[in-house]
Scaffold this active site. Sequence first.
Site, short mmCIF file in Angstrom:
data_model
loop_
_atom_site.label_atom_id
_atom_site.label_comp_id
_atom_site.label_asym_id
_atom_site.label_seq_id
_atom_site.Cartn_x
_atom_site.Cartn_y
_atom_site.Cartn_z
N HIS A 171 12.58 -3.14 1.86
CA HIS A 171 12.10 -1.81 2.25
C HIS A 171 13.02 -0.75 1.68
O HIS A 171 14.24 -0.93 1.69
CB HIS A 171 12.05 -1.68 3.78
CG HIS A 171 11.13 -2.68 4.40
ND1 HIS A 171 9.77 -2.56 4.34
CD2 HIS A 171 11.39 -3.85 5.03
CE1 HIS A 171 9.23 -3.61 4.93
NE2 HIS A 171 10.19 -4.41 5.35
N PRO A 206 0.79 -1.23 0.00
CA PRO A 206 0.00 0.00 0.00
C PRO A 206 0.82 1.28 0.00
O PRO A 206 1.87 1.36 0.64
CB PRO A 206 -0.83 -0.10 1.29
CG PRO A 206 -0.15 -1.12 2.12
CD PRO A 206 0.51 -2.07 1.17
N ASN A 207 0.33 2.23 -0.75
CA ASN A 207 0.87 3.59 -0.87
C ASN A 207 2.17 3.68 -1.67
O ASN A 207 2.68 4.77 -1.89
CB ASN A 207 1.07 4.25 0.52
CG ASN A 207 -0.23 4.33 1.28
OD1 ASN A 207 -1.22 4.82 0.72
ND2 ASN A 207 -0.27 3.84 2.50
N ARG A 231 13.61 3.91 12.26
CA ARG A 231 12.42 4.78 12.24
C ARG A 231 11.57 4.54 13.51
O ARG A 231 12.08 4.08 14.51
CB ARG A 231 11.64 4.53 10.95
CG ARG A 231 12.50 4.85 9.71
CD ARG A 231 11.73 4.69 8.43
NE ARG A 231 10.59 5.59 8.38
CZ ARG A 231 9.55 5.44 7.54
NH1 ARG A 231 9.53 4.42 6.71
NH2 ARG A 231 8.56 6.30 7.56
N ARG A 245 5.31 10.83 -2.39
CA ARG A 245 5.13 10.47 -0.98
C ARG A 245 6.44 10.61 -0.21
O ARG A 245 7.40 9.88 -0.48
CB ARG A 245 4.65 9.03 -0.92
CG ARG A 245 4.47 8.50 0.47
CD ARG A 245 4.26 6.99 0.45
NE ARG A 245 4.10 6.50 1.80
CZ ARG A 245 4.31 5.26 2.18
NH1 ARG A 245 4.68 4.35 1.30
NH2 ARG A 245 4.16 4.90 3.43
N GLU A 289 12.11 -9.95 1.57
CA GLU A 289 11.38 -8.77 2.03
C GLU A 289 12.25 -7.54 1.78
O GLU A 289 13.44 -7.55 2.11
CB GLU A 289 11.10 -8.91 3.54
CG GLU A 289 10.44 -7.70 4.16
CD GLU A 289 10.37 -7.80 5.68
OE1 GLU A 289 10.64 -8.87 6.26
OE2 GLU A 289 10.05 -6.77 6.30
N ALA A 333 3.13 -0.93 4.77
CA ALA A 333 2.58 -0.91 6.14
C ALA A 333 2.12 -2.29 6.60
O ALA A 333 2.12 -2.58 7.81
CB ALA A 333 1.43 0.08 6.21
N ASN A 341 7.69 -5.89 -1.04
CA ASN A 341 7.72 -4.77 -0.10
C ASN A 341 6.29 -4.67 0.42
O ASN A 341 5.43 -4.07 -0.23
CB ASN A 341 8.14 -3.47 -0.77
CG ASN A 341 8.22 -2.34 0.24
OD1 ASN A 341 7.73 -2.47 1.36
ND2 ASN A 341 8.80 -1.22 -0.15
N TYR A 348 11.50 8.19 1.18
CA TYR A 348 11.38 7.11 0.19
C TYR A 348 12.06 7.41 -1.16
O TYR A 348 12.08 6.57 -2.03
CB TYR A 348 9.90 6.78 -0.05
CG TYR A 348 9.21 6.29 1.21
CD1 TYR A 348 9.65 5.12 1.84
CD2 TYR A 348 8.16 6.99 1.79
CE1 TYR A 348 9.05 4.67 3.01
CE2 TYR A 348 7.55 6.54 2.95
CZ TYR A 348 8.00 5.38 3.56
OH TYR A 348 7.41 4.94 4.71
C1 DQA Z 1 8.28 0.71 3.73
C2 DQA Z 1 8.41 0.89 5.25
C3 DQA Z 1 7.05 0.73 5.93
O1 DQA Z 1 7.19 0.90 7.33
C4 DQA Z 1 6.07 1.74 5.41
O2 DQA Z 1 4.80 1.54 5.99
C5 DQA Z 1 6.00 1.78 3.92
C6 DQA Z 1 7.22 1.62 3.13
C7 DQA Z 1 9.61 1.00 2.99
O3 DQA Z 1 9.72 0.60 1.84
O4 DQA Z 1 10.50 1.64 3.54
O5 DQA Z 1 4.94 2.05 3.35
O6 DQA Z 1 7.94 -0.64 3.47
#
Ligand code: DQA
Length: 146
Positions: free
Chosen positions: A100, A10-11, A107, A18, A98, A77, A74, A23
Amino acid sequence: MIKILVIHGPNLDLLGEREPNVYGKDTLEGINSLLQKEAKKNDIELKTFQSNSEGDIVNCLGDNRKWAKGIIINPAAYTHTSVAIRDAVKALNIPTVEVHLSNIYAREEFRHKSLIAPVAVATISGFGKQSYVLALYGLLSLIKTL
Ligand code: DQA
């Protein structure tokens, strides 16, 4: 050809706009085309998928269980909340990395816990878009040993 599935949670469709300080400035399209370029060089067939919905991500994992030889995810959230995605990754028994963009351990505390990490073969966190590229090469060398 080695088949690898890349899932963005998501997002991540908002990348570029964003929180660019966290990011980076690259769009999701830019990251996907970088990955496609690397895949081409290495004889990999790459499928990319993004969804803001937990159920759609679980369905995508299940739908590709016979196709994918490796998965890069990825979960965004959902990393910190989704038992459903964790169970799907575990059920598939396909090597999964996984990823990120940010270093989740540097963080907020709620980001320090990943429900996915224990069922992944590796986690790469904090290298921005290069986290995905590193995951692709790591997964490729792992798959070649199987
Ligand atoms: C994320 C880290 C997560 O905590 C966050 O909610 C994201 C992006 C990252 O790629 O750094 O949406 O997965």
